[in-house]
Write a protein that holds these residues in place. Structure first.
Motif, PDB file in Angstrom:
ATOM      1  N   THR A  38       0.957  -2.519 -10.115  1.00 29.12           N
ATOM      2  CA  THR A  38       1.633  -1.668 -10.377  1.00 29.12           C
ATOM      3  C   THR A  38       2.676  -1.729  -9.355  1.00 29.12           C
ATOM      4  O   THR A  38       1.729  -2.382  -8.056  1.00 29.12           O
ATOM      5  CB  THR A  38       1.200   0.013  -9.771  1.00 29.12           C
ATOM      6  N   SER A  39       3.915  -1.488  -9.330  1.00 27.25           N
ATOM      7  CA  SER A  39       4.954  -1.706  -7.852  1.00 27.25           C
ATOM      8  C   SER A  39       4.328  -0.348  -7.177  1.00 27.25           C
ATOM      9  O   SER A  39       4.030   0.596  -7.526  1.00 27.25           O
ATOM     10  CB  SER A  39       6.041  -1.966  -8.539  1.00 27.25           C
ATOM     11  N   LEU A  40       5.783  -0.577  -5.730  1.00 33.19           N
ATOM     12  CA  LEU A  40       5.360   0.261  -5.121  1.00 33.19           C
ATOM     13  C   LEU A  40       6.393   2.032  -5.599  1.00 33.19           C
ATOM     14  O   LEU A  40       5.918   2.633  -5.377  1.00 33.19           O
ATOM     15  CB  LEU A  40       5.607  -0.485  -4.021  1.00 33.19           C
ATOM     16  N   ALA A  41       7.374   1.593  -5.901  1.00 31.66           N
ATOM     17  CA  ALA A  41       7.804   3.018  -6.803  1.00 31.66           C
ATOM     18  C   ALA A  41       6.983   3.410  -8.024  1.00 31.66           C
ATOM     19  O   ALA A  41       6.897   4.821  -7.495  1.00 31.66           O
ATOM     20  CB  ALA A  41       9.313   2.249  -6.995  1.00 31.66           C
ATOM     21  N   GLU A  42       6.024   2.727  -8.920  1.00 30.60           N
ATOM     22  CA  GLU A  42       5.263   3.599  -9.645  1.00 30.60           C
ATOM     23  C   GLU A  42       4.987   4.096  -9.054  1.00 30.60           C
ATOM     24  O   GLU A  42       3.893   4.995  -9.167  1.00 30.60           O
ATOM     25  CB  GLU A  42       5.437   2.397 -10.518  1.00 30.60           C
ATOM     26  N   ALA A  43       3.330   3.191  -8.006  1.00 30.19           N
ATOM     27  CA  ALA A  43       2.332   3.305  -7.066  1.00 30.19           C
ATOM     28  C   ALA A  43       3.004   5.046  -6.429  1.00 30.19           C
ATOM     29  O   ALA A  43       2.303   5.734  -6.366  1.00 30.19           O
ATOM     30  CB  ALA A  43       2.246   2.544  -6.078  1.00 30.19           C
ATOM     31  N   GLU A  44       4.881   5.591  -5.794  1.00 26.28           N
ATOM     32  CA  GLU A  44       4.796   6.596  -4.910  1.00 26.28           C
ATOM     33  C   GLU A  44       4.205   7.184  -5.737  1.00 26.28           C
ATOM     34  O   GLU A  44       4.183   8.796  -5.279  1.00 26.28           O
ATOM     35  CB  GLU A  44       6.469   6.005  -4.372  1.00 26.28           C
ATOM     36  N   MET A  95       1.382  22.021   0.872  1.00 25.77           N
ATOM     37  CA  MET A  95       2.473  20.982   1.346  1.00 25.77           C
ATOM     38  C   MET A  95       2.980  21.784   3.038  1.00 25.77           C
ATOM     39  O   MET A  95       1.918  22.432   3.443  1.00 25.77           O
ATOM     40  CB  MET A  95       3.652  21.524   1.196  1.00 25.77           C
ATOM     41  N   PRO A  96       3.496  20.888   3.666  1.00 26.84           N
ATOM     42  CA  PRO A  96       4.071  20.117   3.277  1.00 26.84           C
ATOM     43  C   PRO A  96       3.394  18.691   3.331  1.00 26.84           C
ATOM     44  O   PRO A  96       2.098  18.517   3.508  1.00 26.84           O
ATOM     45  CB  PRO A  96       4.769  19.732   4.661  1.00 26.84           C
ATOM     46  N   LEU A  97       3.772  17.099   2.631  1.00 27.38           N
ATOM     47  CA  LEU A  97       3.007  16.507   1.818  1.00 27.38           C
ATOM     48  C   LEU A  97       3.631  14.963   3.130  1.00 27.38           C
ATOM     49  O   LEU A  97       5.184  15.359   3.628  1.00 27.38           O
ATOM     50  CB  LEU A  97       2.802  15.896   1.128  1.00 27.38           C
ATOM     51  N   ASP A  98       2.880  13.828   3.522  1.00 25.06           N
ATOM     52  CA  ASP A  98       3.745  12.742   3.903  1.00 25.06           C
ATOM     53  C   ASP A  98       2.996  11.496   3.156  1.00 25.06           C
ATOM     54  O   ASP A  98       1.975  11.361   2.939  1.00 25.06           O
ATOM     55  CB  ASP A  98       2.407  12.653   5.763  1.00 25.06           C
ATOM     56  N   LEU A  99       3.907  11.484   3.487  1.00 26.86           N
ATOM     57  CA  LEU A  99       3.912   9.918   2.323  1.00 26.86           C
ATOM     58  C   LEU A  99       4.052   8.441   3.287  1.00 26.86           C
ATOM     59  O   LEU A  99       5.024   8.753   3.814  1.00 26.86           O
ATOM     60  CB  LEU A  99       5.156   9.805   1.373  1.00 26.86           C
ATOM     61  N   CYS A 100       3.543   7.439   3.020  1.00 23.12           N
ATOM     62  CA  CYS A 100       3.812   6.155   3.944  1.00 23.12           C
ATOM     63  C   CYS A 100       3.733   5.207   2.856  1.00 23.12           C
ATOM     64  O   CYS A 100       2.979   4.859   1.895  1.00 23.12           O
ATOM     65  CB  CYS A 100       2.205   6.285   4.494  1.00 23.12           C
ATOM     66  N   VAL A 101       3.904   4.173   2.555  1.00 21.95           N
ATOM     67  CA  VAL A 101       4.354   2.748   2.278  1.00 21.95           C
ATOM     68  C   VAL A 101       4.944   1.886   2.935  1.00 21.95           C
ATOM     69  O   VAL A 101       4.737   1.583   3.818  1.00 21.95           O
ATOM     70  CB  VAL A 101       5.772   2.887   1.635  1.00 21.95           C
ATOM     71  N   ILE A 102       3.788   0.465   2.952  1.00 17.66           N
ATOM     72  CA  ILE A 102       4.303  -0.146   3.447  1.00 17.66           C
ATOM     73  C   ILE A 102       4.155  -1.623   2.247  1.00 17.66           C
ATOM     74  O   ILE A 102       3.150  -1.998   1.584  1.00 17.66           O
ATOM     75  CB  ILE A 102       2.237  -0.680   4.546  1.00 17.66           C
ATOM     76  N   VAL A 128       5.048  -0.004   9.098  1.00 20.34           N
ATOM     77  CA  VAL A 128       5.538   1.135   7.958  1.00 20.34           C
ATOM     78  C   VAL A 128       7.064   0.658   7.671  1.00 20.34           C
ATOM     79  O   VAL A 128       8.497   1.268   8.248  1.00 20.34           O
ATOM     80  CB  VAL A 128       5.618   2.224   8.940  1.00 20.34           C
ATOM     81  N   ASP A 129       6.654   1.238   6.014  1.00 22.33           N
ATOM     82  CA  ASP A 129       8.465  -0.246   5.855  1.00 22.33           C
ATOM     83  C   ASP A 129       9.102   1.985   5.332  1.00 22.33           C
ATOM     84  O   ASP A 129      10.309   1.370   5.041  1.00 22.33           O
ATOM     85  CB  ASP A 129       7.998  -0.506   4.573  1.00 22.33           C
ATOM     86  N   LEU A 130       8.050   3.078   5.455  1.00 17.37           N
ATOM     87  CA  LEU A 130       8.982   3.823   4.959  1.00 17.37           C
ATOM     88  C   LEU A 130       7.456   5.116   5.734  1.00 17.37           C
ATOM     89  O   LEU A 130       6.610   5.257   4.957  1.00 17.37           O
ATOM     90  CB  LEU A 130       8.976   4.133   3.194  1.00 17.37           C
ATOM     91  N   MET A 172       0.625  -1.365  -0.164  1.00 18.97           N
ATOM     92  CA  MET A 172       0.414   0.062   0.004  1.00 18.97           C
ATOM     93  C   MET A 172       0.945   1.133   0.086  1.00 18.97           C
ATOM     94  O   MET A 172       1.931   1.279   0.541  1.00 18.97           O
ATOM     95  CB  MET A 172      -0.814  -0.290   1.312  1.00 18.97           C
ATOM     96  N   VAL A 173       0.533   1.861  -1.107  1.00 19.06           N
ATOM     97  CA  VAL A 173       0.922   3.418  -0.822  1.00 19.06           C
ATOM     98  C   VAL A 173      -0.335   4.782  -0.140  1.00 19.06           C
ATOM     99  O   VAL A 173      -1.175   5.024  -1.177  1.00 19.06           O
ATOM    100  CB  VAL A 173       1.785   4.287  -1.989  1.00 19.06           C
ATOM    101  N   LEU A 174       0.266   5.532   0.494  1.00 19.53           N
ATOM    102  CA  LEU A 174      -1.037   6.353   0.821  1.00 19.53           C
ATOM    103  C   LEU A 174       0.002   7.975   1.149  1.00 19.53           C
ATOM    104  O   LEU A 174       0.712   7.676   1.378  1.00 19.53           O
ATOM    105  CB  LEU A 174      -1.232   6.197   2.571  1.00 19.53           C
TER     106      LEU A 174
END
Length: 239
Positions: free
Chosen positions: A167-173, A192-199, A206-208, A13-15
């Protein structure tokens, strides 16, 4: 206003959320709209919020209080499934909205909010829900692998065109950041600012988690590259 988006993919997931709160042209503030609840390796839950700040802050406060006092019936960290998590968030949001509406009724005003709830518990599936002000919700599927709240119309076209379950996580980001870029350019109530989360799927953590400040060089470069690519594509299309 705000813009938040969540993607549910086979890889994870990407949020993404913005942080602008606008109570008038001379009253613009920054408030976090992404909230993380995590027991690494066991469960991870991300909640994105849009709408009345009083409703969203009170809802998050009640969810946190339920965790602190160990109330198994209303704690998202004790829920057995992500469906139960969505139900707890929906019930809490609806109750808060009713409470605040009652207090504002004498002024003929109301307040509402919506939320995106995402996450996974160990042994369960990753799931992504959009919770409405009334407490009911819908779930992302393979046919519709992303959900949005807030000022979503400007950022939706790119997601419709490029995002699919594989879709890959990199492309989703990249996709969510360009979706946000389109929204930032077209709506001053998002900022801005933005908050990005990758799982990653099955990591249950939370991986990122990254905050992207105004003037971030990588985000600026991506925005400029996207603008140049659109202009070049426009020039090559014949009518």
């Amino acid at each position: 206003m705000t813009y938040c988006v969540g993607l549910l993919l086979k890889a994870g997931m990407v949020l993404l959320s913005d942080t602008r709160t606008n109570a008038g042209v001379d009253n613009i503030s920054v408030y976090r709209k992404m909230f993380l609840f995590e027991e690494p390796g066991e469960r991870v839950i991300v909640i994105l919020t849009a709408g009345s700040l009083s409703v969203t802050q009170t809802t998050i406060a009640r969810l946190r209080e339920a965790i602190e006092i160990g109330d198994e019936g209303s704690s998202v960290m004790h829920a057995h499934t992500m469906l139960q998590v969505a139900q707890i968030v929906g019930n809490t949001l609806a109750a808060v909205r009713v409470d605040i509406d009652e207090k504002m009724s004498t002024m003929n005003q109301g307040a509402s909010a919506s939320m995106i709830v995402a996450g996974q518990r160990r042994g369960g599936e990753m799931r992504l829900f959009l919770v409405y002000p009334e407490g009911n919700f819908i779930e992302a599927t393979e046919d519709t692998p992303f959900l949005q709240i807030g000022e979503h119309k400007y950022g939706k076209p790119i997601l419709d065109r490029v995002v699919h379950p594989e879709t890959s996580l990199a492309e989703a980001e990249k996709a969510v950041l360009l979706s946000m870029d389109s929204t930032l350019r077209s709506n001053l109530s998002v900022g801005m600012p933005l908050d990005l989360c990758v799982i990653q799927r099955d990591s249950c953590r939370v991986d990122l988690h990254r905050r992207i400040e105004a003037g971030d060089p990588s985000f600026r470069a991506m925005s400029e590259a996207w603008s140049n690519a659109l202009r070049d594509a426009f020039q090559t299309i014949a009518i």
